[in-house]
Write an enzyme that holds these catalytic residues in place. Structure first.
Site, PDB file in Angstrom:
ATOM      1  N   TYR A 156       0.851  -1.201   0.000  1.00  0.00           N
ATOM      2  CA  TYR A 156       0.000   0.000   0.000  1.00  0.00           C
ATOM      3  C   TYR A 156       0.885   1.249   0.000  1.00  0.00           C
ATOM      4  CZ  TYR A 156      -3.952   2.963   1.523  1.00  0.00           C
ATOM      5  OH  TYR A 156      -4.920   3.932   1.624  1.00  0.00           O
TER       6      TYR A 156
HETATM    7  P1  NDP Z   1     -13.536   1.698   1.303  1.00  0.00           P
HETATM    8  O1  NDP Z   1     -12.860   0.392   1.603  1.00  0.00           O
HETATM    9  O2  NDP Z   1     -14.619   2.168   2.203  1.00  0.00           O
HETATM   10  O3  NDP Z   1     -14.114   1.670  -0.202  1.00  0.00           O
HETATM   11  C1  NDP Z   1     -13.310   1.196  -1.245  1.00  0.00           C
HETATM   12  C2  NDP Z   1     -14.035   1.367  -2.547  1.00  0.00           C
HETATM   13  O4  NDP Z   1     -13.202   0.829  -3.591  1.00  0.00           O
HETATM   14  C3  NDP Z   1     -15.354   0.627  -2.595  1.00  0.00           C
HETATM   15  O5  NDP Z   1     -16.302   1.373  -3.306  1.00  0.00           O
HETATM   16  C4  NDP Z   1     -14.990  -0.633  -3.371  1.00  0.00           C
HETATM   17  O6  NDP Z   1     -16.061  -1.192  -4.080  1.00  0.00           O
HETATM   18  C5  NDP Z   1     -13.977  -0.083  -4.347  1.00  0.00           C
HETATM   19  N1  NDP Z   1     -13.179  -1.169  -4.924  1.00  0.00           N
HETATM   20  C6  NDP Z   1     -12.224  -1.893  -4.312  1.00  0.00           C
HETATM   21  N2  NDP Z   1     -11.769  -2.862  -5.137  1.00  0.00           N
HETATM   22  C7  NDP Z   1     -12.458  -2.724  -6.299  1.00  0.00           C
HETATM   23  C8  NDP Z   1     -12.464  -3.429  -7.530  1.00  0.00           C
HETATM   24  N3  NDP Z   1     -11.670  -4.490  -7.762  1.00  0.00           N
HETATM   25  N4  NDP Z   1     -13.305  -3.024  -8.513  1.00  0.00           N
HETATM   26  C9  NDP Z   1     -14.138  -1.979  -8.305  1.00  0.00           C
HETATM   27  N5  NDP Z   1     -14.192  -1.276  -7.161  1.00  0.00           N
HETATM   28  C10 NDP Z   1     -13.356  -1.648  -6.166  1.00  0.00           C
HETATM   29  O7  NDP Z   1     -12.347   2.744   1.171  1.00  0.00           O
HETATM   30  P2  NDP Z   1     -12.203   4.273   1.668  1.00  0.00           P
HETATM   31  O8  NDP Z   1     -13.414   5.040   1.302  1.00  0.00           O
HETATM   32  O9  NDP Z   1     -11.700   4.249   3.050  1.00  0.00           O
HETATM   33  O10 NDP Z   1     -10.960   4.721   0.756  1.00  0.00           O
HETATM   34  C11 NDP Z   1     -11.111   5.395  -0.482  1.00  0.00           C
HETATM   35  C12 NDP Z   1      -9.729   5.782  -0.969  1.00  0.00           C
HETATM   36  O11 NDP Z   1      -9.076   6.586   0.022  1.00  0.00           O
HETATM   37  C13 NDP Z   1      -8.791   4.601  -1.221  1.00  0.00           C
HETATM   38  O12 NDP Z   1      -7.960   4.869  -2.327  1.00  0.00           O
HETATM   39  C14 NDP Z   1      -7.968   4.547   0.044  1.00  0.00           C
HETATM   40  O13 NDP Z   1      -6.720   3.925  -0.171  1.00  0.00           O
HETATM   41  C15 NDP Z   1      -7.820   6.017   0.326  1.00  0.00           C
HETATM   42  N6  NDP Z   1      -7.481   6.323   1.708  1.00  0.00           N
HETATM   43  C16 NDP Z   1      -8.342   6.005   2.729  1.00  0.00           C
HETATM   44  C17 NDP Z   1      -8.011   6.305   4.027  1.00  0.00           C
HETATM   45  C18 NDP Z   1      -8.892   6.005   5.175  1.00  0.00           C
HETATM   46  O14 NDP Z   1      -8.486   6.296   6.314  1.00  0.00           O
HETATM   47  N7  NDP Z   1     -10.061   5.454   4.984  1.00  0.00           N
HETATM   48  C19 NDP Z   1      -6.712   6.938   4.344  1.00  0.00           C
HETATM   49  C20 NDP Z   1      -5.889   7.212   3.200  1.00  0.00           C
HETATM   50  C21 NDP Z   1      -6.275   6.923   1.933  1.00  0.00           C
HETATM   51  P3  NDP Z   1     -16.890  -2.484  -3.540  1.00  0.00           P
HETATM   52  O15 NDP Z   1     -18.095  -1.920  -2.850  1.00  0.00           O
HETATM   53  O16 NDP Z   1     -17.220  -3.237  -4.794  1.00  0.00           O
HETATM   54  O17 NDP Z   1     -15.980  -3.270  -2.633  1.00  0.00           O
END
Ligand code: NDP
Length: 251
Positions: A156
């Protein structure tokens, strides 16, 4: 320039809009008037229904980000069906935690693919359209580990560090062509991705104590920053990594 934000008739492509930060950003862009293209692998229609209630268009484009061929052709499809691609939010991301010596190669590959390669391909495809129309806004979602090392998250960290650098690399090429490429750096945000940390009372307390704002972030904290970076108000902002972290990085 008069300070007002109206994204009416703009088409914003958002990955990972089913929940968490991506869903809040998609709704925020829709509240500002943009039509939304949700790239998602599931049938989940919650975000689409909420967005349509705001009076804008919203289409779901089926796209499992593990399917690189589909990732390559989805942006041209959005362009054809929705008439334009003006904003791209590369939000979807995954997390895998293991000590470095035990880190499985399959998890390394999956994290690097979803969190970096997919971001690159979607930027490249959107960039083709945006540079030719001399207008576009790309917002990548980076991380605190674009700056720091993290612990037990080597894949990551490698991917998010690279997302920060990719953001600058693309900004250098495209800023003179009317395309802004920037990144948002979330701090610790209460989403499903952090369930393990939130449920660990020791880690959860340690994290909270280090956040100057005194609280974890919420997905709604990203609406304003995303709308700003998608709007003409940020036209002279290029290659910037904007932290929305409750002050974490400044500590
Ligand atoms: P979540 O885990 O809540 O949501 C992740 C999203 O990505 C979901 O909508 C999921 O869809 C989608 N996703 C994952 N894999 C796939 C795939 N193969 N195909 C299509 N869609 C996919 O994440 P967050 O909202 O917490 O994070 C959003 C972004 O922010 C990410 O890039 C994360 O790395 C970044 N981030 C988050 C932090 C945090 O503290 N939360 C901190 C720093 C960065 P599905 O519903 O299908 O699983």
């Amino acid at each position: 320039m008069t300070v007002s934000i109206n994204l009416k008739d703009q088409v914003a492509v958002v990955t990972g809009g089913t929940r968490g930060i991506g869903k809040a950003i998609a709704i925020g862009l829709a509240e500002a008037g943009a039509n939304i293209a949700l790239l998602q692998r599931s049938e989940n229609k919650e975000a689409k229904q909420e967005i349509e209630k705001l009076g804008v268009k919203c289409e779901i484009f089926n796209c499992d980000l593990n399917d690189i061929d589909r990732v390559r052709n989805v942006i041209p499809e959005v362009h054809e069906k929705m008439g334009s691609v003006d904003i791209l939010v590369n939000n979807a991301g995954i997390q895998r935690r293991h000590p470095a010596v035990e880190f499985p190669e399959s998890d390394w590959d999956e994290v690097l693919n979803i969190n970096l390669k997919v971001v690159w391909i979607l930027c490249q495809e959107a960039g083709k359209i945006m540079t030719s129309q001399k207008k576009g806004k790309i917002i990548n979602i980076a991380s605190l580990v674009s700056f720091q090392g993290g612990i037990t998250v080597p894949a990551y960290t490698a991917a998010k560090g690279a997302v920060g650098q990719l953001t600058k690399a693309l900004a250098n090429e495209w800023s003179s062509q009317g395309v802004n490429v920037n990144a948002i750096v979330p701090g610790y945000i209460a989403t499903e991705m952090n369930t393990a940390l939130i449920n660990d009372p020791v880690r959860s307390r340690q994290i909270l104590e280090r956040i100057p704002a005194g609280r974890w972030g919420s997905p709604e904290d990203f609406k304003g920053t995303a709308v700003y970076l998608a709007s003409p108000l940020s036209d002279y902002v290029h290659g910037h990594l904007l932290a929305v972290d409750g002050g974490w990085l400044g500590r």
